[in-house]
Design a protein around this motif. Structure first.
Motif, PDB file in Angstrom:
ATOM      1  N   UNK A  33       0.141 -38.203  50.100  1.00  0.00           N
ATOM      2  CA  UNK A  33       0.558 -39.386  50.859  1.00  0.00           C
ATOM      3  C   UNK A  33       0.502 -40.630  49.984  1.00  0.00           C
ATOM      4  N   UNK A  34      -0.622 -40.793  49.283  1.00  0.00           N
ATOM      5  CA  UNK A  34      -0.789 -41.990  48.466  1.00  0.00           C
ATOM      6  C   UNK A  34      -0.079 -41.886  47.122  1.00  0.00           C
ATOM      7  N   UNK A  35       0.522 -40.745  46.838  1.00  0.00           N
ATOM      8  CA  UNK A  35       1.416 -40.646  45.683  1.00  0.00           C
ATOM      9  C   UNK A  35       2.829 -41.052  46.106  1.00  0.00           C
ATOM     10  N   UNK A  36       3.242 -40.579  47.285  1.00  0.00           N
ATOM     11  CA  UNK A  36       4.569 -40.922  47.783  1.00  0.00           C
ATOM     12  C   UNK A  36       4.720 -42.404  48.052  1.00  0.00           C
ATOM     13  N   UNK A  37       3.670 -43.024  48.572  1.00  0.00           N
ATOM     14  CA  UNK A  37       3.714 -44.455  48.910  1.00  0.00           C
ATOM     15  C   UNK A  37       4.063 -45.318  47.699  1.00  0.00           C
ATOM     16  N   UNK A  38       3.307 -45.256  46.595  1.00  0.00           N
ATOM     17  CA  UNK A  38       3.626 -46.132  45.460  1.00  0.00           C
ATOM     18  C   UNK A  38       4.964 -45.823  44.812  1.00  0.00           C
ATOM     19  N   UNK A  39       5.401 -44.566  44.869  1.00  0.00           N
ATOM     20  CA  UNK A  39       6.710 -44.237  44.285  1.00  0.00           C
ATOM     21  C   UNK A  39       7.806 -45.016  44.992  1.00  0.00           C
ATOM     22  N   UNK A  40       7.808 -44.984  46.319  1.00  0.00           N
ATOM     23  CA  UNK A  40       8.849 -45.690  47.073  1.00  0.00           C
ATOM     24  C   UNK A  40       8.617 -47.203  47.058  1.00  0.00           C
ATOM     25  N   UNK A  41       7.354 -47.610  47.081  1.00  0.00           N
ATOM     26  CA  UNK A  41       7.059 -49.043  47.058  1.00  0.00           C
ATOM     27  C   UNK A  41       7.556 -49.690  45.776  1.00  0.00           C
ATOM     28  N   UNK A  42       7.402 -48.974  44.657  1.00  0.00           N
ATOM     29  CA  UNK A  42       7.835 -49.532  43.372  1.00  0.00           C
ATOM     30  C   UNK A  42       9.344 -49.664  43.279  1.00  0.00           C
ATOM     31  N   UNK A  43      10.065 -48.869  44.082  1.00  0.00           N
ATOM     32  CA  UNK A  43      11.522 -48.922  44.069  1.00  0.00           C
ATOM     33  C   UNK A  43      12.082 -49.754  45.223  1.00  0.00           C
ATOM     34  N   UNK A  44      11.209 -50.173  46.130  1.00  0.00           N
ATOM     35  CA  UNK A  44      11.693 -50.884  47.319  1.00  0.00           C
ATOM     36  C   UNK A  44      12.352 -52.210  46.980  1.00  0.00           C
ATOM     37  N   UNK A  45      11.905 -52.835  45.874  1.00  0.00           N
ATOM     38  CA  UNK A  45      12.495 -54.112  45.495  1.00  0.00           C
ATOM     39  C   UNK A  45      13.990 -54.018  45.266  1.00  0.00           C
ATOM     40  N   UNK A  46      14.427 -52.930  44.629  1.00  0.00           N
ATOM     41  CA  UNK A  46      15.854 -52.755  44.390  1.00  0.00           C
ATOM     42  C   UNK A  46      16.630 -52.673  45.695  1.00  0.00           C
ATOM     43  N   UNK A  47      15.994 -52.072  46.706  1.00  0.00           N
ATOM     44  CA  UNK A  47      16.668 -51.927  47.993  1.00  0.00           C
ATOM     45  C   UNK A  47      16.707 -53.239  48.766  1.00  0.00           C
ATOM     46  N   UNK A  48      15.528 -53.896  48.928  1.00  0.00           N
ATOM     47  CA  UNK A  48      15.536 -55.080  49.783  1.00  0.00           C
ATOM     48  C   UNK A  48      16.269 -56.264  49.156  1.00  0.00           C
TER      49      UNK A  48
END
Length: 478
Positions: free
Chosen positions: A314-329
């Motif tokens: 769970x806490x591996x998946x979270x930072x992976x997507x969080x680090x890429x969220x900037x490109x999306x938002x």
């Protein structure tokens, strides 16, 4: 207040030492989020109190939650640095005390001290990052801060599992001592801010009412059906008292000169909806964090290390997507990014609930990973959206309110999930020692987590749409 605005993001930039200090400070809370859950069975075996173990999380989270608004308000007046150092000091003291606890009630009490420290550390780290980096830069910084959670997601469960297997669970708290000392030294050495002294009045009455009211409500949820019947006079009195004191808290906040939770925070649609989203994120995260290790260890006799690593997904998946969220938002907006994230979260929790009756470590780990990916796309964009809507003198309160909502969601979520699990245990003769009962209780908890995730979808939909380009331009003018 003035802070460094040197160009570049990374360890070699002028702001690099500050970034490292923030990562070290975040690591304190990040490791604690996973290391304790893994060692719960060993702690209970040593000092007893299985029915009370949810309080290890609720007491910590409650202390963290109610202290966040106070710290946030103070940080907007006296600066972020002294509050962060105070938080690290309290976390250090709490860790030492937890390491020498001799019973479950005592351990729970010492977890409160830890929680008071975490209430300063986590929001101040996020707020400082918001102060020294622009909106576009924050998208890159998330990769660095998210990496802390990624490392902690492996280090935490591994440490907890190793200490539990060796019968020295106290080490999970004592290991915080060197981390706190290094984090405090780095922050004191690298982060500098110039603050103009401002007279302030701390809303102690509001903070006290909030603390007592939430404590009573969580007490009623955790002990109902255990220490007393749900429909007993004690149960009714506890819930009624909590509700009345919370109503009193709302009235006090309207008249307070400097309220713990200013009315404008909840009256703005963006801030209100992002707070509700944070509440849901906290409940989902702690619902899984608290019960996945117990589920696997109790149902399959899985080792603490393996159970912890399954949760670490769970806490591996979270930072992976969080680090890429900037490109999306920055492209599709905060709300659309959060909608994608909450959809993924619902899918992950649903898979976990549907497969709970047939326990499997790989399936649990995969489900947790999916949930983590979803939460990373929800928590980060919504928090940054809230931060970016205000100026420096309001950013501490806004950040604190968002993390306060997440902590309250975690605390209440753990209490409610604990009540659900305890109700299942109470209905069987063997209780928490029977693998089938553990499976049934965990399945009920996971179903409740799905319901919370679905309800959070409504909060995301209610979040006002923003225009990323205008947000970036606004940030550039700051």
């Amino acid at each position: 207040m003035t802070t460094s605005t040197a160009e570049g993001v990374g360890f070699r930039s002028k702001r690099g030492p500050v970034l490292i200090a923030l990562m070290l400070s975040t690591g304190l809370v990040a490791i604690d989020a996973t290391v304790v859950a893994t060692a719960v069975p060993s702690i209970v075996h040593d000092i007893g109190g299985f029915a009370s173990f949810p309080w290890l999380f609720s007491a910590y989270l409650l202390a963290q939650a109610v202290s966040v608004p106070v710290y946030a308000k103070l940080s907007d007046t006296i600066g972020r640095k002294p509050i962060m150092l105070l938080g690290i000091g309290l976390f250090l003291l709490g860790s030492i005390l937890c390491g020498v606890a001799w019973s479950m009630p005592v351990l729970i009490a010492f977890r409160v001290v830890q929680g008071l420290g975490a209430g300063a550390v986590q929001p101040m780290a996020v707020t400082i990052a918001g102060d020294i980096y622009t909106l576009a830069e924050r998208a890159k910084v998330q990769g660095y801060l998210a990496s802390v959670w990624a490392v902690s997601s492996v280090v935490g469960p591994t440490l907890g599992g190793v200490f539990a297997a060796l019968g020295i669970w106290r080490g999970i708290f004592l290991v915080n001592i060197p981390l706190c000392l290094v984090a405090g030294w780095m922050l004191a050495r690298s982060f500098h801010e110039n603050i103009e002294p401002v007279k302030h009045r701390v809303d102690y009455l509001g903070a006290g009412l909030l603390t007592v009211s939430l404590t009573l409500l969580i007490l009623g949820a955790l002990e109902g059906g255990q220490a007393w019947a749900w429909d007993s006079a004690v149960s009714i009195a506890v819930f009624a008292g909590g509700a009345l004191l919370f109503a009193a808290f709302i009235l006090v906040e309207r008249r307070a000169a400097e309220p713990v939770l200013p009315q404008w925070v909840v009256s703005r649609r963006l801030l209100a909806t992002t707070a509700m989203i944070a509440f849901g994120v906290g409940a989902v995260m702690l619902g899984l964090t608290s019960y996945v290790p117990t589920f696997l260890e109790g149902a399959l006799s899985t080792s603490p290390i393996l159970a912890g690593l399954a949760l670490a997904a769970l806490t591996i998946g979270w930072p992976i997507s969080a680090s890429q969220s900037g490109r999306l938002y920055l492209r599709i907006g905060f709300r659309n990014t959060a909608l994608i994230g909450i959809t993924v979260t619902v899918i992950g929790t649903a898979v976990l609930a549907l497969t709970a009756s047939v326990p499997n470590v790989a399936v649990v780990a995969a489900s947790c990973f999916i949930v983590g990916l979803g939460l990373g796309l929800v928590a980060t964009p919504t928090l940054i959206a809230a931060q970016s809507s205000v100026e420096w003198n309001e950013r501490g309160v806004v950040t604190g309110t968002n993390l306060f909502a997440r902590s309250i969601g975690s605390a209440i979520g753990v209490a409610v999930f604990g009540a659900i699990a305890n109700a299942v245990y109470a209905g069987t003769p063997h209780g928490d020692t029977d693998p089938q009962t553990i499976v049934a209780a965990s399945a009920a908890v996971f179903l409740a987590v799905v319901i919370v995730a679905v309800l959070t979808v409504a909060a995301v939909i209610g979040m006002p749409a923003t225009k990323p380009v205008s947000q970036v331009h606004a940030a550039a003018r700051e």
